[in-house]
Design an enzyme around this catalytic site. Sequence first.
Site, PDB file in Angstrom:
ATOM      1  N   HIS A   1       0.840  -1.209   0.000  1.00  0.00           N
ATOM      2  CA  HIS A   1       0.000   0.000   0.000  1.00  0.00           C
ATOM      3  C   HIS A   1       0.876   1.262   0.000  1.00  0.00           C
ATOM      4  CE1 HIS A   1      -2.732  -2.878   2.308  1.00  0.00           C
ATOM      5  NE2 HIS A   1      -3.496  -2.533   1.294  1.00  0.00           N
TER       6      HIS A   1
ATOM      7  N   GLN B   1      -8.099  -6.961 -10.885  1.00  0.00           N
ATOM      8  CA  GLN B   1      -8.849  -5.808 -10.367  1.00  0.00           C
ATOM      9  C   GLN B   1      -8.406  -4.519 -11.062  1.00  0.00           C
ATOM     10  OE1 GLN B   1      -9.871  -4.952  -6.065  1.00  0.00           O
ATOM     11  NE2 GLN B   1      -7.939  -3.842  -6.231  1.00  0.00           N
TER      12      GLN B   1
ATOM     13  N   GLN C   1     -18.172  -6.394  -1.338  1.00  0.00           N
ATOM     14  CA  GLN C   1     -17.302  -7.228  -2.170  1.00  0.00           C
ATOM     15  C   GLN C   1     -16.924  -8.537  -1.477  1.00  0.00           C
ATOM     16  OE1 GLN C   1     -14.295  -4.000  -2.300  1.00  0.00           O
ATOM     17  NE2 GLN C   1     -12.758  -5.608  -2.022  1.00  0.00           N
TER      18      GLN C   1
ATOM     19  N   ASP D   1      -3.161  -7.204  -7.394  1.00  0.00           N
ATOM     20  CA  ASP D   1      -4.526  -7.542  -7.807  1.00  0.00           C
ATOM     21  C   ASP D   1      -4.668  -7.142  -9.276  1.00  0.00           C
ATOM     22  OD1 ASP D   1      -5.861  -8.052  -4.963  1.00  0.00           O
ATOM     23  OD2 ASP D   1      -4.511  -6.345  -4.820  1.00  0.00           O
TER      24      ASP D   1
ATOM     25  N   SER E   1       0.312  -8.977   1.602  1.00  0.00           N
ATOM     26  CA  SER E   1      -1.147  -8.914   1.645  1.00  0.00           C
ATOM     27  C   SER E   1      -1.565  -8.724   3.099  1.00  0.00           C
ATOM     28  CB  SER E   1      -1.731 -10.228   1.117  1.00  0.00           C
ATOM     29  OG  SER E   1      -3.088 -10.339   1.496  1.00  0.00           O
TER      30      SER E   1
ATOM     31  N   GLY F   1      -2.548  -1.510  -7.322  1.00  0.00           N
ATOM     32  CA  GLY F   1      -1.404  -2.424  -7.311  1.00  0.00           C
ATOM     33  C   GLY F   1      -1.630  -3.606  -8.244  1.00  0.00           C
TER      34      GLY F   1
HETATM   35  P1  AMP Z   1      -6.434  -3.802  -0.457  1.00  0.00           P
HETATM   36  O1  AMP Z   1      -6.247  -3.014   0.796  1.00  0.00           O
HETATM   37  O2  AMP Z   1      -5.991  -5.223  -0.358  1.00  0.00           O
HETATM   38  O3  AMP Z   1      -7.808  -3.645  -1.061  1.00  0.00           O
HETATM   39  O4  AMP Z   1      -5.444  -3.165  -1.528  1.00  0.00           O
HETATM   40  C1  AMP Z   1      -5.483  -1.793  -1.823  1.00  0.00           C
HETATM   41  C2  AMP Z   1      -4.564  -1.506  -2.969  1.00  0.00           C
HETATM   42  O5  AMP Z   1      -3.235  -1.898  -2.602  1.00  0.00           O
HETATM   43  C3  AMP Z   1      -4.920  -2.299  -4.240  1.00  0.00           C
HETATM   44  O6  AMP Z   1      -4.696  -1.472  -5.386  1.00  0.00           O
HETATM   45  C4  AMP Z   1      -3.929  -3.428  -4.201  1.00  0.00           C
HETATM   46  O7  AMP Z   1      -3.627  -3.959  -5.472  1.00  0.00           O
HETATM   47  C5  AMP Z   1      -2.711  -2.749  -3.600  1.00  0.00           C
HETATM   48  N1  AMP Z   1      -1.820  -3.749  -3.015  1.00  0.00           N
HETATM   49  C6  AMP Z   1      -2.114  -4.676  -2.073  1.00  0.00           C
HETATM   50  N2  AMP Z   1      -1.049  -5.486  -1.855  1.00  0.00           N
HETATM   51  C7  AMP Z   1      -0.070  -5.067  -2.684  1.00  0.00           C
HETATM   52  C8  AMP Z   1       1.256  -5.503  -2.962  1.00  0.00           C
HETATM   53  N3  AMP Z   1       1.802  -6.542  -2.328  1.00  0.00           N
HETATM   54  N4  AMP Z   1       1.960  -4.837  -3.897  1.00  0.00           N
HETATM   55  C9  AMP Z   1       1.425  -3.781  -4.567  1.00  0.00           C
HETATM   56  N5  AMP Z   1       0.189  -3.322  -4.363  1.00  0.00           N
HETATM   57  C10 AMP Z   1      -0.560  -3.955  -3.434  1.00  0.00           C
END
Ligand code: AMP
Length: 283
Positions: free
Chosen positions: A37, A153, A61, A150, A185, A147
Amino acid sequence: MIIFRKKDELQAFALKTKRAGKTIGMVPTMGYLHAGHLSLIDAARKRADVVVVSIFVNPTQFGPNEDLDRYPRDFERDSQLCAEHHVDVIFAPEPGEMYAPDASTRVEETKLSGPLCGASRPGFYRGVTTVVSKLFHLAQPDFACFGLKDAQQCFVIERMVRDLDFPIEIVPCPLVRDADGLALSSRNRYLSADERSRALSIHRALLAGREELERHGVGDLAGLAGRAKQAIAAAGGRVDYVEALDRADLRPPTEKTQWVLLAAAAFFGATRLIDNELVQVKK
Ligand code: AMP
């Protein structure tokens, strides 16, 4: 740094910011922030006058048997990290603030949302595109960072923005891994030490697939996916999918395919993890 809990506060702030001629960069998240993030936040910080991070565990979701209730949350820590990374605004609404009880409008992308996580998690992408549309209307960003952790997404959001004429640039950002290769993650915190070390098999299997694709092209994708599934299962994972698809349309690759999205989802214990490699195809 300002923290907004109400939609109209954020929207009024965004309109004022735009009228003052400033650019807004947005990073939508579900919180429990990690270095993945933060890399998105840093990318937004480099380009925008004002950086808005949303922290919202979006109920629409999550499926009925998924981890909505136990999804990790730590707002204090998240807001400290945001302050350290020079975020201007955190938007952290309660679900009741985000959705009217009788909300009856959804945003749905109907092609790229079909395979991979879309097939395993019915309604997931409809929840994502609906909430991201709402966040875009509230924060009025010039661009938003997503990111490639995903990847599907990110592609679904790019398509939605194109199809519905949102005046917003989508900025895809690289997947961030731990030193041992595990994709970062928020859900990694569910893993026991043993599950975590076995989960490294996902990335190893994808790297083996990458090497095969780089050496031999797209000739034997079923075999490649089968070998990756076997390797993950041998490490104790319950494979949801391993698939190699054309990055452009998320359909089976053809001779014209330039980039392959090699994507995997697998359970270790009760935790579902996803990972991928984007591979340029050997011609
Ligand atoms: P989330 O909080 O899991 O919904 O992720 C929020 C944003 O952070 C999304 O655009 C994800 O793709 C990105 N993100 C989560 N984990 C990673 C990672 N390991 N590397 C890059 N971006 C990430």
